[in-house]
Design a protein around this motif. Structure first.
Motif, mmCIF file in Angstrom:
data_model
loop_
_atom_site.group_PDB
_atom_site.id
_atom_site.type_symbol
_atom_site.label_atom_id
_atom_site.label_comp_id
_atom_site.label_asym_id
_atom_site.label_seq_id
_atom_site.Cartn_x
_atom_site.Cartn_y
_atom_site.Cartn_z
ATOM 1 N N UNK A 66 2.597 10.759 0.648
ATOM 2 C CA UNK A 66 1.349 10.075 0.980
ATOM 3 C C UNK A 66 0.488 9.941 -0.268
ATOM 4 N N UNK A 67 0.412 10.993 -1.071
ATOM 5 C CA UNK A 67 -0.376 10.936 -2.302
ATOM 6 C C UNK A 67 0.173 9.883 -3.261
ATOM 7 N N UNK A 68 1.486 9.762 -3.325
ATOM 8 C CA UNK A 68 2.104 8.755 -4.191
ATOM 9 C C UNK A 68 1.669 7.353 -3.783
ATOM 10 N N UNK A 69 1.573 7.109 -2.478
ATOM 11 C CA UNK A 69 1.139 5.798 -2.004
ATOM 12 C C UNK A 69 -0.282 5.468 -2.415
ATOM 13 N N UNK A 70 -1.147 6.470 -2.461
ATOM 14 C CA UNK A 70 -2.534 6.240 -2.849
ATOM 15 C C UNK A 70 -2.664 5.805 -4.304
ATOM 16 N N UNK A 71 -1.706 6.208 -5.130
ATOM 17 C CA UNK A 71 -1.839 5.932 -6.561
ATOM 18 C C UNK A 71 -0.873 4.864 -7.076
ATOM 19 N N UNK A 72 -0.162 4.176 -6.181
ATOM 20 C CA UNK A 72 0.792 3.159 -6.625
ATOM 21 C C UNK A 72 0.114 1.871 -7.081
ATOM 22 N N UNK A 73 -1.133 1.658 -6.641
ATOM 23 C CA UNK A 73 -1.893 0.490 -7.093
ATOM 24 C C UNK A 73 -3.378 0.835 -7.092
ATOM 25 N N UNK A 74 -4.123 0.199 -7.989
ATOM 26 C CA UNK A 74 -5.573 0.411 -8.063
ATOM 27 C C UNK A 74 -6.341 -0.739 -7.423
ATOM 28 N N UNK A 114 -7.251 -4.810 -2.393
ATOM 29 C CA UNK A 114 -6.490 -5.546 -1.381
ATOM 30 C C UNK A 114 -4.993 -5.241 -1.424
ATOM 31 N N UNK A 115 -4.471 -4.975 -2.614
ATOM 32 C CA UNK A 115 -3.051 -4.636 -2.716
ATOM 33 C C UNK A 115 -2.759 -3.326 -1.998
ATOM 34 N N UNK A 116 -3.746 -2.434 -1.965
ATOM 35 C CA UNK A 116 -3.562 -1.187 -1.222
ATOM 36 C C UNK A 116 -3.309 -1.474 0.256
ATOM 37 N N UNK A 117 -4.056 -2.408 0.817
ATOM 38 C CA UNK A 117 -3.840 -2.764 2.221
ATOM 39 C C UNK A 117 -2.482 -3.429 2.401
ATOM 40 N N UNK A 118 -2.094 -4.303 1.448
ATOM 41 C CA UNK A 118 -0.782 -4.952 1.544
ATOM 42 C C UNK A 118 0.345 -3.926 1.453
ATOM 43 N N UNK A 119 0.197 -2.944 0.565
ATOM 44 C CA UNK A 119 1.209 -1.898 0.427
ATOM 45 C C UNK A 119 1.339 -1.103 1.725
ATOM 46 N N UNK A 120 0.207 -0.694 2.283
ATOM 47 C CA UNK A 120 0.252 0.095 3.506
ATOM 48 C C UNK A 120 0.739 -0.737 4.690
ATOM 49 N N UNK A 121 0.405 -2.031 4.704
ATOM 50 C CA UNK A 121 0.928 -2.915 5.761
ATOM 51 C C UNK A 121 2.441 -2.992 5.693
#
Length: 473
Positions: free
Chosen positions: A134-142, A145-152
């Motif tokens: 989960x922590x890795x996902x938080x830091x894969x992009x800064x 909006x890309x954070x929402x796309x990644x989690x989607x």
């Protein structure tokens, strides 16, 4: 220490594979717990079955924050997160397979203690895997909006688990495949263990997070330092929980997710005992199709719409709108579970799916934003591991409590795990609880998020200031 903006599709897929495992484990556990309580399975007392999954969650109160601290402060040539994800995936798969090697002719208390002890061990293995993931996902992009796309994207892949797992309700009782349901449980657990290992190691191999080689403020990680730093760990937890936006995210998630989890297995019993008068052979396909179709709709329709809503209206409003839509879906379940027209069972799905679809897509994206806020306010080191650990600790402990309360509520309503039919009073109580409880918790979550303040413009201001501080271009 720069972060990429766009996450390559291969990394998104690998991260999604990790999410699939994070859904697969509790999904299969949920099926197995239903079999534990059923007369054709193990016939275990509902309270004991609830304790098997509830008590181990209490260990998360310690293991998750410690793993978050260890992950945040680790320094290795493979990064802060990936070595633990690799090891944790292997441990989780092995322990899960061993956990369910139980037999129906054992005494009830023998099975209870065996399952309880190995469930506790599974918690440790899964913590080593899931907290760094989960922590890795938080830091894969800064990028906001890309954070929402990644989690989607990750949640869409994760929903595959919920599309497949319900069909265990069809396969395990099939006497052409297994002589008994306990035999089916043992076999499926072995197969699942292999799948957990294979898919679980993919994020460790392919995903990339922050380059932490020059990150300041980290501590040396040794066994002695971890035990000696327990005070610091829990001071860090206190500081994280003092982050008001993050506290709101945790509380709203706890309410929505666990309101749903408490009644999750009620649908199985309502379909079987209310719609099919206790005939598991006739009801099994409908028991499987209801959650499977819900997951498919969530993955391919609800999540893309939620992603669009977040970009158009902002993450907070998208959460509120999606949760309101899901409330209407929950209410429609009263007419959906119709013994005169089985196809009505699909009526609530298009609206109900927005509840779980928005939860982890938006909340995990917003938690990544909160990690930037924490660095802005408190400096280095970044604490994605600690934030992820606390967020998922809230979910897992809540899920454990939900499963305990589920068993207690079923017993209070008059459900009899050894009976082939249930009383009309018990079924009416289950139907009402199945609707009212998640509606109340969803409304409470909307109230919590009504004035959430970390919007896109504020997130961009924070990111620009952090870039200046780090001396990045």
């Amino acid at each position: 220490m720069s972060q990429s903006v766009k996450v390559p599709i291969g990394q998104k897929a690998a991260f999604g594979a990790g999410h699939l495992i994070n859904n697969l484990i509790p999904g299969i556990l949920g099926v197995f717990v239903v079999i534990l309580k059923s007369a054709d399975g193990f016939g275990m007392d509902t309270v004991l079955a609830g304790l098997i999954v509830g008590i181990p969650r209490l260990f998360d109160a310690i293991t998750d924050p410690v793993m978050g601290y260890v992950s945040d402060n680790t320094s290795s040539s493979y990064g802060r997160r990936r070595p633990y994800i690799f090891i944790g995936a292997i441990l989780s798969g092995l322990i899960f397979a061993i956990l369910w090697q139980v037999h129906g002719d054992n005494t009830e208390m023998y099975n209870f203690w065996y399952l309880l002890i190995f469930s506790i061990l599974l918690i440790f293995g899964n913590t080593i895997f899931s907290t760094p993931l989960i922590a890795l996902g938080y830091e894969m992009t800064s990028d906001y909006r890309e954070r929402t796309r990644l989690m989607s994207f990750a949640n869409t892949i994760g929903q595959v688990a919920w599309m497949l797992v319900p069909f265990l309700y069809v396969l395990i009782p099939d006497d052409s495949l297994f002589d008994t349901q306990p035999e089916g449980v043992r076999t499926v657990a072995l197969i699942a263990g292999v799948v957990i290992i294979i898919l679980g190691i993919l994020p460790a191999i392919f995903c990339r997070g922050i380059d932490a080689s020059k990150m300041e403020g980290r501590e040396d990680i040794t066994l002695k330092s971890v035990f000696g730093s327990m005070g610091k760990i829990f001071k860090g937890i206190k500081k994280v929980l003092n982050n008001k936006p993050f506290a709101k995210l945790c509380l709203a998630t706890f309410l929505v997710f666990n309101g749903f989890q408490i009644v999750a297995e009620f649908g199985v019993f309502i379909i079987n005992f209310y719609m099919f008068d206790g005939d598991w052979g006739a009801s099994k396909w409908w028991i499987a199709l209801f959650p499977a179709v819900t997951a498919a709709y969530t993955a391919f329709i609800a999540i893309p719409i939620i992603n669009w809503m977040a970009n158009k209206y902002g993450k907070r409003k998208a959460f509120i709108y999606a949760t309101l839509i899901s409330i209407v879906g929950y209410i429609l379940k009263w007419w959906g579970f119709d013994p005169e027209n089985y196809y009505m069972v699909f009526l609530p799905i298009p609206l109900m799916a927005f509840g779980m679809g928005c939860l982890f897509t938006l909340m995990m994206s917003m938690t990544a934003d909160v990690c930037d806020l924490d660095e802005f306010e408190n400096g280095m080191p970044r604490k994605e591991g600690t934030f992820g650990a606390i967020y998922w600790w809230m979910i897992k402990v809540g899920q454990g409590l939900a499963l305990v309360f589920s068993g207690v509520i079923l017993k209070l309503l008059g459900y009899d795990p050894t009976a082939t039919t249930q009383t009309a009073e018990a079924l009416t109580g289950m139907r009402i609880t199945d609707i009212v409880l998640p509606v109340i918790t969803a409304l409470c979550a909307i109230w919590v998020m009504r004035n959430y303040s970390l919007n896109e413009s504020r997130a961009k201001e924070i990111k620009e200031e952090l870039v200046k501080r780090r001396g990045e271009l």
